[in-house]
Design a protein around this motif. Structure first.
Motif, PDB file in Angstrom:
ATOM      1  N   UNK A   1      -1.846   6.694 -13.623  1.00 24.48           N
ATOM      2  CA  UNK A   1      -2.261   7.033 -14.990  1.00 24.48           C
ATOM      3  C   UNK A   1      -1.184   7.958 -15.528  1.00 24.48           C
ATOM      4  N   UNK A   2      -0.636   7.642 -16.706  1.00 25.93           N
ATOM      5  CA  UNK A   2       0.550   8.333 -17.214  1.00 25.93           C
ATOM      6  C   UNK A   2       0.200   9.362 -18.280  1.00 25.93           C
TER       7      UNK A   2
ATOM      8  N   UNK B   1       0.836  -1.209   0.000  1.00 27.64           N
ATOM      9  CA  UNK B   1       0.000   0.000   0.000  1.00 27.64           C
ATOM     10  C   UNK B   1       0.869   1.256   0.000  1.00 27.64           C
ATOM     11  N   UNK B   2       2.031   1.173   0.680  1.00 24.02           N
ATOM     12  CA  UNK B   2       2.902   2.353   0.726  1.00 24.02           C
ATOM     13  C   UNK B   2       3.327   2.809  -0.664  1.00 24.02           C
ATOM     14  N   UNK B   3       3.416   1.846  -1.591  1.00 25.82           N
ATOM     15  CA  UNK B   3       3.928   2.162  -2.932  1.00 25.82           C
ATOM     16  C   UNK B   3       2.823   2.134  -4.000  1.00 25.82           C
ATOM     17  N   UNK B   4       1.576   2.065  -3.530  1.00 25.28           N
ATOM     18  CA  UNK B   4       0.449   1.963  -4.457  1.00 25.28           C
ATOM     19  C   UNK B   4       0.096   3.327  -5.045  1.00 25.28           C
ATOM     20  N   UNK B   5       0.113   3.450  -6.362  1.00 27.46           N
ATOM     21  CA  UNK B   5      -0.191   4.724  -7.040  1.00 27.46           C
ATOM     22  C   UNK B   5      -1.525   4.694  -7.767  1.00 27.46           C
ATOM     23  N   UNK B   6      -2.349   3.704  -7.482  1.00 30.52           N
ATOM     24  CA  UNK B   6      -3.683   3.654  -8.111  1.00 30.52           C
ATOM     25  C   UNK B   6      -4.473   4.918  -7.807  1.00 30.52           C
ATOM     26  N   UNK B   7      -5.108   5.481  -8.836  1.00 35.23           N
ATOM     27  CA  UNK B   7      -5.881   6.699  -8.658  1.00 35.23           C
ATOM     28  C   UNK B   7      -5.070   7.964  -8.817  1.00 35.23           C
ATOM     29  N   UNK B   8      -3.761   7.834  -9.036  1.00 35.94           N
ATOM     30  CA  UNK B   8      -2.907   9.016  -9.187  1.00 35.94           C
ATOM     31  C   UNK B   8      -2.616   9.283 -10.674  1.00 35.94           C
ATOM     32  N   UNK B   9      -2.482  10.582 -11.008  1.00 40.51           N
ATOM     33  CA  UNK B   9      -2.092  10.991 -12.363  1.00 40.51           C
ATOM     34  C   UNK B   9      -0.647  11.484 -12.305  1.00 40.51           C
ATOM     35  N   UNK B  10       0.191  10.887 -13.155  1.00 44.01           N
ATOM     36  CA  UNK B  10       1.612  11.260 -13.176  1.00 44.01           C
ATOM     37  C   UNK B  10       1.973  11.866 -14.525  1.00 44.01           C
ATOM     38  N   UNK B  11       2.491  13.094 -14.503  1.00 46.91           N
ATOM     39  CA  UNK B  11       3.020  13.752 -15.710  1.00 46.91           C
ATOM     40  C   UNK B  11       4.528  13.570 -15.707  1.00 46.91           C
ATOM     41  N   UNK B  12       5.066  12.893 -16.744  1.00 46.99           N
ATOM     42  CA  UNK B  12       6.506  12.722 -16.880  1.00 46.99           C
ATOM     43  C   UNK B  12       6.923  13.478 -18.138  1.00 46.99           C
TER      44      UNK B  12
ATOM     45  N   UNK C   1      -4.275  22.623 -18.206  1.00 51.17           N
ATOM     46  CA  UNK C   1      -5.738  22.794 -18.257  1.00 51.17           C
ATOM     47  C   UNK C   1      -6.371  21.628 -19.021  1.00 51.17           C
ATOM     48  N   UNK C   2      -5.743  21.227 -20.132  1.00 53.36           N
ATOM     49  CA  UNK C   2      -6.277  20.107 -20.929  1.00 53.36           C
ATOM     50  C   UNK C   2      -6.145  18.799 -20.161  1.00 53.36           C
ATOM     51  N   UNK C   3      -5.005  18.608 -19.471  1.00 43.76           N
ATOM     52  CA  UNK C   3      -4.826  17.373 -18.694  1.00 43.76           C
ATOM     53  C   UNK C   3      -5.912  17.275 -17.618  1.00 43.76           C
ATOM     54  N   UNK C   4      -6.153  18.383 -16.920  1.00 42.04           N
ATOM     55  CA  UNK C   4      -7.163  18.357 -15.851  1.00 42.04           C
ATOM     56  C   UNK C   4      -8.544  18.024 -16.409  1.00 42.04           C
ATOM     57  N   UNK C   5      -8.846  18.575 -17.587  1.00 37.12           N
ATOM     58  CA  UNK C   5     -10.180  18.349 -18.185  1.00 37.12           C
ATOM     59  C   UNK C   5     -10.302  16.930 -18.755  1.00 37.12           C
ATOM     60  N   UNK C   6      -9.200  16.423 -19.328  1.00 37.32           N
ATOM     61  CA  UNK C   6      -9.288  15.155 -20.072  1.00 37.32           C
ATOM     62  C   UNK C   6      -8.816  13.941 -19.285  1.00 37.32           C
ATOM     63  N   UNK C   7      -7.935  14.138 -18.308  1.00 38.28           N
ATOM     64  CA  UNK C   7      -7.379  13.001 -17.564  1.00 38.28           C
ATOM     65  C   UNK C   7      -7.679  13.149 -16.074  1.00 38.28           C
ATOM     66  N   UNK C   8      -7.353  14.321 -15.552  1.00 40.02           N
ATOM     67  CA  UNK C   8      -7.528  14.586 -14.124  1.00 40.02           C
ATOM     68  C   UNK C   8      -6.358  15.421 -13.619  1.00 40.02           C
ATOM     69  N   UNK C   9      -6.455  15.997 -12.432  1.00 40.96           N
ATOM     70  CA  UNK C   9      -5.369  16.833 -11.904  1.00 40.96           C
ATOM     71  C   UNK C   9      -4.089  16.031 -11.706  1.00 40.96           C
ATOM     72  N   UNK C  10      -2.954  16.685 -11.916  1.00 40.14           N
ATOM     73  CA  UNK C  10      -1.645  16.027 -11.787  1.00 40.14           C
ATOM     74  C   UNK C  10      -1.299  15.864 -10.300  1.00 40.14           C
TER      75      UNK C  10
END
Ligand code: NAP
Ligand code: GCO
Length: 265
Positions: free
Chosen positions: A36-37, A4-15, A79-88
């Motif tokens: 989500x990448x 669980x400490x390393x679980x990133x489910x539900x997170x949006x990552x911008x690389x 702005x597009x990422x937030x609308x189309x994927x979710x907040x970073x």
């Protein structure tokens, strides 16, 4: 508990710039931990090619054309990422360039370009992402790609070293300002890794290849997957009390003075 400490489910990552190399390897690791990448680049064709490469590993990425040195383009992209994927939730400032030119031969414009991509751009993207994290009261993770050149000089890479040294101190300043918002800003400092960026140093029997193998206690170049653990750690709850730390993944380079050519450890 550990997983669980390393679980990133539900997170949006911008690389940023993760169409290949270290960025792609880190993005894949973050995806395998559940994130989500989102990947940006300046060249549409590279994004399309990368999308297929990620898909071949079972990862569906969102892609955006964005020059990270342009604050306007970064604002529009977020702005597009937030609308189309979710907040970073997780930002990895991976995009970077290098120019290998002796100081006395380097044009000021070349020096400025390296600083712009390797230092000003991480400032821009981090600022815009952190503003949104603070407004949302969500907390988050900022991970800046530092370098051996955050700690050491080397001939011909003065601009890069100046940028990566500055990026180390920007990371510590971000940590200072944003820790109270539960935003952890840290860095990853890779040693010498086999990517397109270092290809000129490894090709055609280049002497630097043997130098690095001899200078690295692990006696090898890093492989992009060697960063998987570091990036998942700094992107996850496991690092919630880690602030302003540069995590060096260098096979021991910074730990040692080095050894003579024929000396064995
Ligand atoms: P790389 O192969 O040169 O990839 C860099 C990426 O950044 C490319 O995808 C590039 O896109 C993108 N990029 C450059 N300028 C950009 C801009 N203005 N806007 C958006 N994207 C941009 O580098 P790498 O070896 O994978 O390294 C990745 C990061 O780790 C860099 O910050 C590098 O300094 C750092 N690092 C690398 C090593 C190493 O040994 N390889 C060691 C320590 C630190 P294009 O291909 O379209 O130009
Ligand atoms: C160079 C290399 C290095 C690596 C890396 C080392 O010319 O010295 O490109 O700068 O990219 O930054 O950590």
């Amino acid at each position: 508990m550990t997983n669980e400490l390393f679980d990133l489910n539900g997170k949006v990552a911008l690389v940023t710039g993760a169409t290949h190399g270290l960025g792609m390897a880190m993005a894949i690791a973050l995806a395998q931990a559940g994130a989500r990448i989102v990947v940006n680049d300046i060249v549409a064709e590279r994004l399309e090619a990368a999308k297929k490469q990620y898909a071949a590993t079972g990862i569906n990425i969102a892609t955006y054309i964005c020059d990270v040195t342009s604050e306007i383009q970064v604002i529009e992209m977020l702005a597009r990422i937030e609308a189309e994927v979710g907040p970073v939730d997780i930002l990895v400032n991976n995009a970077g360039i290098i120019k290998r030119i002796p100081i006395v031969d380097m044009e000021v414009s070349d020096f400025e370009m390296v600083l712009k991509v390797d230092l000003v751009a991480p400032f821009i993207v981090s600022k815009q992402v952190a503003k949104r994290m603070i407004e949302r009261k969500s907390g988050g993770k900022i991970i800046n790609m530092c370098s051996m050149m955050s700690e050491l000089g080397r001939s011909t890479v003065s601009a890069y070293a100046a940028a990566k040294g500055g990026l180390k101190m920007l990371t510590k300043s971000q940590a200072t300002e944003w820790a109270k918002y539960n935003i952890q800003a840290n860095g990853i400092g890779p040693g010498y890794f086999a990517t397109a960026q270092t290809a000129p140093l490894r090709e055609d029997g280049h002497p630097f290849n043997d130098f690095i193998i001899n200078r690295t206690p692990a006696a090898r170049w890093g492989e992009p997957d060697d960063l998987a653990g570091a990036v998942v750690f700094l992107a996850s709850r496991a690092s919630d009390f880690v602030n302003g730390h540069i995590l060096y993944v260098d096979g021991g380079i910074l730990a040692t003075l080095g050894k003579a050519e024929d000396e064995e450890y």
